[in-house]
Design a protein around this motif. Sequence first.
Motif: not given
Length: 106
Positions: A1-21
């Motif tokens: 699993m990629i875990i990052t402090t940035t709001p997006h991940i380079e080279g990947h599109d966010i398909r769905e937001y599941k919520g805050i964990v």
Amino acid sequence: MIITTTPHIEGHDIREYKGIVFGEVINGVDFVKDFAAGLTNFFGGRSGSYEGELIQARENAIKEMEQRARQIGANAIVGVDIDYEVLGTSNNMLMVTASGTAVIID
């Protein structure tokens, strides 16, 4: 699993937001570590005992956050923030909280 402090991940599109964990850990600092840290404070230098507690608490908080993200079907966490607090009447408890947004990426 990629875990990052940035709001997006380079080279990947966010398909769905599941919520805050979240991942929360509260560790007590025992007498021996407190005594050793006191000596370090007196003589100077870094406190390896406290640093070890801090590292372990942070890693456990991130693991807990990751487990919660997996439980809701996420495969990445973005926008991660880690907070630290001391608790207890003698400030002998360390609380570490990790939070982020669980997402599904391509």
